[in-house]
Scaffold this active site. Sequence first.
Site, mmCIF file in Angstrom:
data_model
loop_
_atom_site.group_PDB
_atom_site.id
_atom_site.type_symbol
_atom_site.label_atom_id
_atom_site.label_comp_id
_atom_site.label_asym_id
_atom_site.label_seq_id
_atom_site.Cartn_x
_atom_site.Cartn_y
_atom_site.Cartn_z
ATOM 1 C CG ASP A 151 6.021 -3.866 -8.021
ATOM 2 O OD1 ASP A 151 6.681 -2.725 -8.598
ATOM 3 O OD2 ASP A 151 6.517 -5.062 -7.888
ATOM 4 C CG HIS A 152 5.692 -3.656 -12.126
ATOM 5 N ND1 HIS A 152 6.067 -4.771 -12.942
ATOM 6 C CD2 HIS A 152 7.109 -3.127 -11.627
ATOM 7 C CE1 HIS A 152 7.494 -4.932 -12.951
ATOM 8 N NE2 HIS A 152 8.089 -3.968 -12.020
ATOM 9 C CD GLN A 186 8.945 -8.241 -10.318
ATOM 10 O OE1 GLN A 186 9.862 -8.235 -11.005
ATOM 11 N NE2 GLN A 186 8.498 -6.990 -9.974
ATOM 12 N N GLY A 190 12.419 -2.967 -18.248
ATOM 13 C CA GLY A 190 12.425 -4.430 -18.285
ATOM 14 C C GLY A 190 12.795 -5.042 -17.064
ATOM 15 N N PRO A 191 13.001 -6.227 -17.205
ATOM 16 C CG PRO A 191 13.218 -8.683 -17.516
ATOM 17 C CD PRO A 191 12.805 -7.355 -18.218
ATOM 18 C CE1 TYR A 244 4.578 -2.523 -29.147
ATOM 19 C CE2 TYR A 244 2.419 -2.843 -28.487
ATOM 20 C CZ TYR A 244 3.273 -2.347 -29.326
ATOM 21 O OH TYR A 244 2.758 -1.400 -30.450
#
Length: 454
Positions: A147-148, A172, A251-252, A267
Amino acid sequence: MAAVSTLTLGVAAPGAAAPRTTFTRTVLATGLADPYEIVWGPDSQLWVTEKSGLKVTRVDPATGTKTTALDLAGTAYHQAGGSQDGLLGLAFGSGYAYLSYSYLTKTPAAVTGETLRLKIVRYTVDAATHTLISPADVLTGLPSGTDHQSGRLRVGPDRKLYYTIGDQGANQFANACDPNWAQRLPTLAEVRAGDWSSYVGKTLRLNPDGSIPADNPRLGGVRSHVITYGHRNPQGMDFTGDGRLYEAEQGPKTDDEINIVHRGSNYGWPYVAGKRDDSAYVYSNWSAAPGCKTLAYDELVAPAAVPTQQESAWTGTLDAPISTLGTTVGNDYDFRDPASKCAPSEDWFICNPTIAPSSLTYYRGVRGWGSALLVTSLKDGAVHRLVLSVDGRSVVKQERLWVSRNRYRDTALSPDGTTVYVATDSTGMVRGPDGTPTDVLTDPGAILAFRVGA
């Protein structure tokens, strides 16, 4: 030659005045396995990394003919089922091609137990065979997971390598009990040991041989490859001609960001999403909750055991975004609105007020357009054009282009400024024309060409 269909499109948003610039849409190539990075190559061909296909593929921009420049099957690794690992970034510089990809190790990471790592590798471009040969590791052992990943790779005007690494989805869903290290800076001992585990949620700057540039900032008193931190999932990054670096970050549930990258800046993530306004976001630190693994994860409602913090409670120095994408909402916004198009299937993430920016391309010289950013979206079936102010420090206009039922992944520009090439995901969900989630994509695993005025 690939099958071709043509449609003339304008660039104005729905309801706006008739556009001055029109484009003809052509399906240039199909059958790609999750094209991730698309680059105009030194041989005037399009070079594409296939994230799940683990290949670098050359596509003829005139005919759509595909040839394989490199096959990493058995070397790189991608976990099936929508995983974000695999073959990711590609950049050319000084006769070389630089690639990033995930690979398996035998030693699990200390915190997550993850056995995936990522490396950046340099290849020689064989001009005779149009293949990539003679691999040489630039930097190995970088964090990876499912993920990410972020994974955007650029060669800067200073001839350094720039690379984005996401927060690996920490704190998450399935990774809720993994601490988010986007704010954690590398220690001197880690740098000396070649331990890059704290590089999650960061922008890296490397010498072409993988060493640390002498003019990288000291963060927390330590010089490393890290030049910025506090990022969630920065999948877009591009330079202007004068060296300014723009970045697009997912963003989330709200607050996708457009940032200008300044060396040494923070950031804000995970303490801040978008601007520090205490609006529609609270940091819930699941990983710090006693008995985290026994708790039922909920992205909206954190149980009492989970520490929470308002954005304004964080006192760090924030480099704020120059723009946010999607729809700005307040604390009264219902992310599980029973009237939502996402309510029947409960695919709530598709209806969240974000666009999931997946790439960013700076352009100047596309006929009929001024300086702006092109940002692809994974969720709303559009490529977004962000018109910049004269000084480039703000976004003065946004519009959606080329709306379709596709997950747009990356863009490349022809040198003459007449064509925008767009890569699409092979699978995944997108908002359909009426806002209903769908996984039926119009052009899965394709390269689309949008030519000015054809």
